[in-house]
Each structure stands twice: as C-alpha cells, then as structure tokens.
Design a protein around this motif. Structure first.
Motif, PDB file in Angstrom:
ATOM      1  N   LEU A  91       0.826  -1.212   0.000  1.00 13.89           N
ATOM      2  CA  LEU A  91       0.000   0.000   0.000  1.00 13.89           C
ATOM      3  C   LEU A  91       0.857   1.258   0.000  1.00 13.89           C
ATOM      4  O   LEU A  91       0.594   2.203  -0.751  1.00 13.89           O
ATOM      5  CB  LEU A  91      -0.947  -0.002   1.202  1.00 13.89           C
ATOM      6  CG  LEU A  91      -2.029  -1.078   1.213  1.00 13.89           C
ATOM      7  CD1 LEU A  91      -2.820  -1.027   2.508  1.00 13.89           C
ATOM      8  CD2 LEU A  91      -2.945  -0.945   0.018  1.00 13.89           C
ATOM      9  N   THR A 160      -7.161   0.186  -4.631  1.00 13.37           N
ATOM     10  CA  THR A 160      -6.172   0.664  -5.598  1.00 13.37           C
ATOM     11  C   THR A 160      -6.690   1.873  -6.363  1.00 13.37           C
ATOM     12  O   THR A 160      -5.949   2.821  -6.624  1.00 13.37           O
ATOM     13  CB  THR A 160      -5.786  -0.464  -6.577  1.00 13.37           C
ATOM     14  OG1 THR A 160      -5.273  -1.559  -5.819  1.00 13.37           O
ATOM     15  CG2 THR A 160      -4.725  -0.021  -7.553  1.00 13.37           C
ATOM     16  N   ILE A 163      -6.318   4.863  -4.177  1.00 14.31           N
ATOM     17  CA  ILE A 163      -4.913   5.251  -4.058  1.00 14.31           C
ATOM     18  C   ILE A 163      -4.444   6.027  -5.284  1.00 14.31           C
ATOM     19  O   ILE A 163      -3.549   6.862  -5.200  1.00 14.31           O
ATOM     20  CB  ILE A 163      -4.031   4.000  -3.806  1.00 14.31           C
ATOM     21  CG1 ILE A 163      -4.265   3.478  -2.393  1.00 14.31           C
ATOM     22  CG2 ILE A 163      -2.561   4.293  -4.017  1.00 14.31           C
ATOM     23  CD1 ILE A 163      -3.632   2.129  -2.125  1.00 14.31           C
ATOM     24  N   GLY A 181      -4.192   0.995   6.571  1.00 18.15           N
ATOM     25  CA  GLY A 181      -3.796  -0.403   6.414  1.00 18.15           C
ATOM     26  C   GLY A 181      -4.484  -1.299   7.439  1.00 18.15           C
ATOM     27  O   GLY A 181      -4.925  -2.401   7.123  1.00 18.15           O
TER      28      GLY A 181
END
Length: 195
Positions: A91, A160, A163, A181
């Motif tokens: 991550l 994802t 992100i 996380g």
C-alpha cells in the motif's frame, strides 16, 4: 554483448527513462519526441531508429515500468516479513508511486495496443501475483476462509482506485496511512473478533 551493443542498450535505457519521467509528469499526449530526445541527450532520429515511433516507445516504457513494479511486488510477496507488513508495504509503495505519476499519464494511455499490453500483463503477471498474496493471507489466517477470492480482488481494486487519486492523500501523515492499512485488514471493529 560487445561495446557497441552495450552503448546502444544504455542509450535505449536513457531514452525510456527520459520518456517515463516526462510522461509521468505531463502525460503521453503532451510530450513530443523532440522533448524526449532533448532530455535523453540524443537526436529525435535516434529515437525513431531504436523504437520506430512514439507509440512503440510508449509501449516499451510502459512494459519496462510494469516489469519493474512486478519485480518489486514479487520481492515483497517473497520477503520474510509478516503478512500485514507485506500488505502495508504494498500500500505504501502504491501511494508513493501514485504521488510521482500525474493523472494525465494514466488517462492518456488510450492506445488500443497499449491497452492490450496492460490487459495481457494483468492476466499473466499481476493476477497470479495477487492470487499468491491472497493465498498467503488465507494460509496465515489473515483472510477469513469464507470470503470469496472475487470479493477480495474487488476490495483490492477499490482500494487501488482510491490510491490512484493522490489529492486524497496529499496531506496525510504516515500514522494515518498505517491506520488505513489496519482498516484494510480489520474494518471498523479494529481487530479480528474472537468468539
């Protein structure tokens, strides 16, 4: 490999590096071969001689980028660290990568040949690596056995996608990312529930 071939490969590497830096900053469409040549300290003719076209250079740059990222991913998967640390590192690496690449670069990859390359890479390299990561999580007891692989992959995909928007994380400190996380693993409960 003789000296000439080594020099040729070094020039190609410099051209790909220069192209990637420019693409990552401005997007593929906004960068000309002349700008890449200037940054790589070669002539535009050299780029055409080595790569044939800007499209072929772009494919080469993206393929090398994916292979490098895959190598990093595999190193993390095979590292002798805990499963949560592996996912945390993945991550963090994705967030750092996202900060260094402009959204124009991601959006400008619309060429059907490049899309096919991305799809092929995803199916043959990225998905098997993700499946390995999921199996490690299952084996270590970090992933509930009743959660389907499809749900896990969708969850990873959603994460994802988030992100890939660096503006969401621009002012986020390291502890918050660690907390994200933790949320990734345990949800809002904060830890696995013991029955």
């Amino acid at each position: 490999m003789d000296g000439y071939q080594r020099r040729t490969e070094k020039k190609k590497e410099n051209i790909r590096k220069a192209a990637f830096e420019l693409f990552a900053t401005y997007g593929v469409e906004k960068v000309s071969v002349a700008e890449i040549a200037k940054k790589a300290n070669v002539s535009p003719v050299t780029i055409y001689n080595y790569f044939g076209s800007k499209e072929d250079l772009t494919k080469s740059v993206i393929e090398e980028f994916f292979n490098t990222e895959m190598e990093k991913f595999n190193q993390i998967i095979n590292a002798d660290i805990s499963y949560p640390k592996k996912v945390e590192k993945i991550l963090f690496d994705r967030m750092e990568l996202t900060k260094s690449i402009s959204t124009d670069f991601i959006k400008s990859i619309t060429d059907p040949g490049i899309q096919k390359l991305i799809e092929e890479w995803t199916n043959t390299k990225a998905m098997p690596a993700m499946m390995e990561l999921i199996e490690q999580g299952r084996h270590g007891g970090y992933i509930h056995p009743n959660i389907t692989t499809e749900a896990i992959l969708l969850y990873f995909h959603i994460f994802t996608e988030a992100i890939q928007h660096p503006e969401l994380f621009a002012n986020v400190n390291k502890q918050t990312i660690i907390d994200i996380g933790h949320l990734f693993f345990y949800g809002l409960v904060g830890q696995p529930k013991k029955d």
